[in-house]
Design a protein around this motif. Structure first.
Motif, PDB file in Angstrom:
ATOM      1  N   GLN A   1       0.802  -1.221   0.000  1.00  0.00           N
ATOM      2  CA  GLN A   1       0.000   0.000   0.000  1.00  0.00           C
ATOM      3  C   GLN A   1       0.840   1.278   0.000  1.00  0.00           C
ATOM      4  OE1 GLN A   1      -2.437  -0.240   3.505  1.00  0.00           O
ATOM      5  NE2 GLN A   1      -3.407  -2.167   2.890  1.00  0.00           N
ATOM      6  N   ARG A   2       2.164   1.177   0.095  1.00  0.00           N
ATOM      7  CA  ARG A   2       2.972   2.355   0.368  1.00  0.00           C
ATOM      8  C   ARG A   2       3.828   2.815  -0.826  1.00  0.00           C
ATOM      9  NH1 ARG A   2       6.674   2.476   3.482  1.00  0.00           N
ATOM     10  NH2 ARG A   2       6.381   4.573   4.300  1.00  0.00           N
ATOM     11  N   ALA A   3       3.485   2.388  -2.017  1.00  0.00           N
ATOM     12  CA  ALA A   3       4.288   2.804  -3.180  1.00  0.00           C
ATOM     13  C   ALA A   3       4.237   4.312  -3.373  1.00  0.00           C
ATOM     14  CB  ALA A   3       3.791   2.095  -4.443  1.00  0.00           C
ATOM     15  N   ALA A   4       3.144   4.948  -2.975  1.00  0.00           N
ATOM     16  CA  ALA A   4       3.011   6.403  -3.164  1.00  0.00           C
ATOM     17  C   ALA A   4       3.986   7.198  -2.310  1.00  0.00           C
ATOM     18  CB  ALA A   4       1.581   6.841  -2.853  1.00  0.00           C
ATOM     19  N   ALA A   5       4.717   6.546  -1.402  1.00  0.00           N
ATOM     20  CA  ALA A   5       5.718   7.251  -0.606  1.00  0.00           C
ATOM     21  C   ALA A   5       6.838   7.818  -1.473  1.00  0.00           C
ATOM     22  CB  ALA A   5       6.298   6.313   0.453  1.00  0.00           C
ATOM     23  N   ILE A   6       6.932   7.374  -2.732  1.00  0.00           N
ATOM     24  CA  ILE A   6       7.958   7.916  -3.630  1.00  0.00           C
ATOM     25  C   ILE A   6       7.621   9.348  -4.047  1.00  0.00           C
ATOM     26  CG2 ILE A   6       6.929   7.180  -5.828  1.00  0.00           C
ATOM     27  CD1 ILE A   6      10.658   6.907  -4.895  1.00  0.00           C
ATOM     28  N   LEU A   7       6.363   9.743  -3.973  1.00  0.00           N
ATOM     29  CA  LEU A   7       5.950  11.049  -4.496  1.00  0.00           C
ATOM     30  C   LEU A   7       6.563  12.230  -3.744  1.00  0.00           C
ATOM     31  CD1 LEU A   7       2.195  10.362  -5.316  1.00  0.00           C
ATOM     32  CD2 LEU A   7       4.111  10.512  -6.913  1.00  0.00           C
ATOM     33  N   PRO A   8       6.516  12.275  -2.409  1.00  0.00           N
ATOM     34  CA  PRO A   8       7.132  13.428  -1.737  1.00  0.00           C
ATOM     35  C   PRO A   8       8.635  13.509  -1.948  1.00  0.00           C
ATOM     36  CG  PRO A   8       6.331  11.813  -0.134  1.00  0.00           C
ATOM     37  CD  PRO A   8       5.787  11.418  -1.457  1.00  0.00           C
ATOM     38  N   LEU A   9       9.288  12.348  -2.067  1.00  0.00           N
ATOM     39  CA  LEU A   9      10.731  12.361  -2.331  1.00  0.00           C
ATOM     40  C   LEU A   9      11.001  12.926  -3.723  1.00  0.00           C
ATOM     41  CD1 LEU A   9      13.652  11.338  -1.409  1.00  0.00           C
ATOM     42  CD2 LEU A   9      13.194   9.517  -3.045  1.00  0.00           C
ATOM     43  N   ALA A  10      10.219  12.475  -4.714  1.00  0.00           N
ATOM     44  CA  ALA A  10      10.407  12.980  -6.074  1.00  0.00           C
ATOM     45  C   ALA A  10      10.137  14.477  -6.140  1.00  0.00           C
ATOM     46  CB  ALA A  10       9.481  12.229  -7.029  1.00  0.00           C
ATOM     47  N   GLU A  11       9.152  14.926  -5.386  1.00  0.00           N
ATOM     48  CA  GLU A  11       8.844  16.357  -5.352  1.00  0.00           C
ATOM     49  C   GLU A  11       9.982  17.149  -4.736  1.00  0.00           C
ATOM     50  OE1 GLU A  11       6.922  19.268  -6.608  1.00  0.00           O
ATOM     51  OE2 GLU A  11       5.561  17.537  -6.493  1.00  0.00           O
ATOM     52  N   ALA A  12      10.594  16.585  -3.718  1.00  0.00           N
ATOM     53  CA  ALA A  12      11.661  17.299  -3.007  1.00  0.00           C
ATOM     54  C   ALA A  12      12.989  17.272  -3.753  1.00  0.00           C
ATOM     55  CB  ALA A  12      11.849  16.692  -1.617  1.00  0.00           C
ATOM     56  N   GLU A  13      13.160  16.306  -4.675  1.00  0.00           N
ATOM     57  CA  GLU A  13      14.430  16.164  -5.381  1.00  0.00           C
ATOM     58  C   GLU A  13      14.201  16.144  -6.893  1.00  0.00           C
ATOM     59  OE1 GLU A  13      17.143  13.243  -3.966  1.00  0.00           O
ATOM     60  OE2 GLU A  13      16.492  13.414  -1.881  1.00  0.00           O
ATOM     61  N   PRO A  14      13.828  17.256  -7.492  1.00  0.00           N
ATOM     62  CA  PRO A  14      13.521  17.285  -8.932  1.00  0.00           C
ATOM     63  C   PRO A  14      14.707  16.941  -9.816  1.00  0.00           C
ATOM     64  CG  PRO A  14      13.663  19.510  -8.034  1.00  0.00           C
ATOM     65  CD  PRO A  14      13.672  18.572  -6.859  1.00  0.00           C
ATOM     66  N   GLY A  15      15.920  17.055  -9.294  1.00  0.00           N
ATOM     67  CA  GLY A  15      17.092  16.721 -10.094  1.00  0.00           C
ATOM     68  C   GLY A  15      17.467  15.259 -10.046  1.00  0.00           C
ATOM     69  N   ALA A  16      16.725  14.449  -9.261  1.00  0.00           N
ATOM     70  CA  ALA A  16      17.006  13.012  -9.175  1.00  0.00           C
ATOM     71  C   ALA A  16      16.134  12.288 -10.199  1.00  0.00           C
ATOM     72  CB  ALA A  16      16.716  12.508  -7.767  1.00  0.00           C
ATOM     73  N   PRO A  17      16.696  11.750 -11.268  1.00  0.00           N
ATOM     74  CA  PRO A  17      15.873  11.236 -12.371  1.00  0.00           C
ATOM     75  C   PRO A  17      15.045  10.012 -12.028  1.00  0.00           C
ATOM     76  CG  PRO A  17      18.193  10.736 -12.735  1.00  0.00           C
ATOM     77  CD  PRO A  17      18.140  11.659 -11.560  1.00  0.00           C
TER      78      PRO A  17
ATOM     79  N   ALA B   1       7.744   7.924  -9.944  1.00  0.00           N
ATOM     80  CA  ALA B   1       6.490   8.637  -9.692  1.00  0.00           C
ATOM     81  C   ALA B   1       5.568   8.512 -10.900  1.00  0.00           C
ATOM     82  CB  ALA B   1       6.767  10.101  -9.370  1.00  0.00           C
ATOM     83  N   ALA B   2       6.139   8.625 -12.095  1.00  0.00           N
ATOM     84  CA  ALA B   2       5.339   8.439 -13.311  1.00  0.00           C
ATOM     85  C   ALA B   2       4.780   7.023 -13.376  1.00  0.00           C
ATOM     86  CB  ALA B   2       6.196   8.729 -14.543  1.00  0.00           C
ATOM     87  N   ALA B   3       5.596   6.042 -13.066  1.00  0.00           N
ATOM     88  CA  ALA B   3       5.144   4.648 -13.098  1.00  0.00           C
ATOM     89  C   ALA B   3       3.963   4.425 -12.167  1.00  0.00           C
ATOM     90  CB  ALA B   3       6.292   3.716 -12.719  1.00  0.00           C
ATOM     91  N   LEU B   4       4.001   5.078 -11.024  1.00  0.00           N
ATOM     92  CA  LEU B   4       2.912   4.952 -10.061  1.00  0.00           C
ATOM     93  C   LEU B   4       1.580   5.335 -10.708  1.00  0.00           C
ATOM     94  CD1 LEU B   4       2.329   4.420  -6.975  1.00  0.00           C
ATOM     95  CD2 LEU B   4       2.443   6.902  -6.725  1.00  0.00           C
ATOM     96  N   TYR B   5       1.570   6.407 -11.486  1.00  0.00           N
ATOM     97  CA  TYR B   5       0.336   6.848 -12.126  1.00  0.00           C
ATOM     98  C   TYR B   5      -0.012   5.993 -13.344  1.00  0.00           C
ATOM     99  CZ  TYR B   5       0.180  10.850  -9.034  1.00  0.00           C
ATOM    100  OH  TYR B   5       0.093  11.644  -7.916  1.00  0.00           O
ATOM    101  N   LEU B   6       0.987   5.480 -14.046  1.00  0.00           N
ATOM    102  CA  LEU B   6       0.703   4.610 -15.178  1.00  0.00           C
ATOM    103  C   LEU B   6       0.031   3.319 -14.725  1.00  0.00           C
ATOM    104  CD1 LEU B   6       3.963   5.126 -17.265  1.00  0.00           C
ATOM    105  CD2 LEU B   6       1.683   6.040 -17.750  1.00  0.00           C
ATOM    106  N   PHE B   7       0.332   2.893 -13.519  1.00  0.00           N
ATOM    107  CA  PHE B   7      -0.305   1.691 -12.973  1.00  0.00           C
ATOM    108  C   PHE B   7      -1.813   1.866 -12.828  1.00  0.00           C
ATOM    109  CE2 PHE B   7       3.817  -0.008 -11.211  1.00  0.00           C
ATOM    110  CZ  PHE B   7       3.715  -1.253 -11.812  1.00  0.00           C
TER     111      PHE B   7
END
Length: 403
Positions: free
Chosen positions: A33-49, A55-61
């Motif tokens: 249930q916790r895959a969405a925990a990647i979103l705040p990290l991705a938001e905080a680190e826009p330079g981390a590819p 985060a995109a994969a989460l929404y494609l699912f």
């Protein structure tokens, strides 16, 4: 340099980023249930590819048009940061971009190239297996899972991926052995549990299937809604195999429908199970109206024909003629112009057959569906899910009102 849980090099700058990437892989592989925990990290680190790509994969699912649109900004950010990515991460990003562009075969090709070079990337193997399942690539699924298991034999989830691929290819004895070993390595691996359930279903051993799933049911509470409802879906199928439609309906009401009604995979579980329950003589009644209300927003998506067939069935049973007509019209137009012949040769006639069955035009349903059965798996769905279409070749029992 940082590495993930499988020893693969990451472009991550910090230990926290590396840990978050590993956690995401674990959640996807374990259907947590916790895959969405990647979103705040991705938001905080826009330079981390890589976090942007995940985060995109989460929404494609989500497998919806809305999900694709929500994925696109993350893909743009991932591409902007791609100069910092390693080659494995860039290939993953390319696969996700193909998925977002509605080119699953190209996405799969890129996942397979990644797997050839980095066979220990289990997250990539899982994503590839999703596409293989949706494209009916059963032989390819087995080849990939075999290579993944050879590369990562100490990882229980590699055994679970392989068990499922074996079952999809009819190797039931091996699938049972590998699946049970996977669960012995990790009792909480729902994909491995589910692979063994598939074996018992394919063998027609309802008693073994019920005993297997009921013993493991306490481990499902950490699962995402799809896997949680899908495990109960399998248990309900075993009750149906024993002729107990009332027990299956009780599970539908309590466990299968209602966890996350907006998620397409939960909708698929609910539609096909309620249809199978009705085939044994119980009428789903007003339940169809609730299902139709939740699938109606998806009638224009055209992302997956397997999903469309379920949506059409729910709308037909609910008597929502306007939405059904709109869905079928859109499907016919898409089939006429689609690059892949599966939409024209399989999806469109299958939709006509499914609707005919839902509307109790049994002979017409059989006439439409019978010629398709040998290739219908190319539209997606597992062996157990595909058996529903085979059941439509026979008229169901007369319906009695359910409680």
């Amino acid at each position: 340099m940082h590495h993930d849980r499988f020893g693969l090099a990451l472009s991550a700058d910090t230990e926290a980023t590396a840990a978050a990437v590993s956690d995401f892989a674990f959640e996807v592989l374990s259907h947590g249930q916790r895959a969405a925990a990647i979103l705040p990290l991705a938001e905080a680190e826009p330079g981390a590819p890589l976090p942007q790509a995940l985060a995109a994969a989460l929404y494609l699912f989500l497998q919806t048009a809305e999900g694709v649109q929500r994925a696109r900004p993350w893909l743009v950010r991932a591409q902007a940061a791609a100069r910092h990515a390693n080659e494995r991460e860039r290939l993953l990003l390319a696969a996700l971009e193909a998925w977002a562009d509605g080119r699953p075969a190209l996405a799969l090709q890129r996942h397979l190239e990644l797997a050839r070079q980095w066979p220990r990337d289990l997250l990539n193997a899982k994503l590839a297996q999703v596409h293989q399942l949706n494209l009916g690539e059963r032989a390819g699924m087995l080849a990939l899972s075999s290579a993944t298991l050879r590369a990562a034999p100490e990882v229980g989830q590699a055994w679970g991926l392989h068990a499922f691929a074996l079952e999809q290819n009819g190797a039931l004895a091996d699938a049972l052995l590998i699946g049970e070993r996977a669960v012995a390595l990790d009792r909480h691996d729902p994909w491995a549990q589910h692979a063994v359930a598939h074996v018992h279903e394919a063998r027609g051993d309802a008693a073994a299937g019920i005993a297997w799933l009921e013993a493991l049911a306490p481990t499902w509470e950490r699962c995402s809604s799809f896997m949680l409802t899908h495990q109960w879906w399998h248990l309900a199928l075993f009750h149906l195999a024993r002729g107990d439609a009332a027990a299956a309906l009780a599970l539908w009401d309590a466990r299968v429908w209602g966890v996350r009604k907006t998620y397409v995979q939960d909708q698929v579980n609910a539609v096909s199970l309620l249809a199978r329950i009705e085939a044994l003589g119980l009428d789903g009644g007003a339940r169809w109206h609730d299902l139709a209300a939740h699938v109606r927003p998806r009638i224009h998506d055209r992302l997956n024909a397997f999903l469309d067939l379920h949506f059409a069935y729910a709308l037909a049973r609910a008597g929502d003629e306007a939405a059904l007509t709109e869905l079928l019209s859109g499907l016919a137009q898409h089939a006429a112009r689609a690059d892949t012949p599966a939409w024209r040769e399989l999806a469109w006639p299958a939709a006509r057959g499914v609707v005919a069955y839902a509307q109790q035009r049994w002979q017409e349903a059989r006439r439409e569906l019978q010629p398709l059965m040998a290739r219908l798996h190319l539209l997606g769905g597992s062996t157990a899910q595909q058996r529903w279409f085979g059941q439509m070749l026979n008229a169901p029992r007369p319906r009695a009102e359910a409680a």
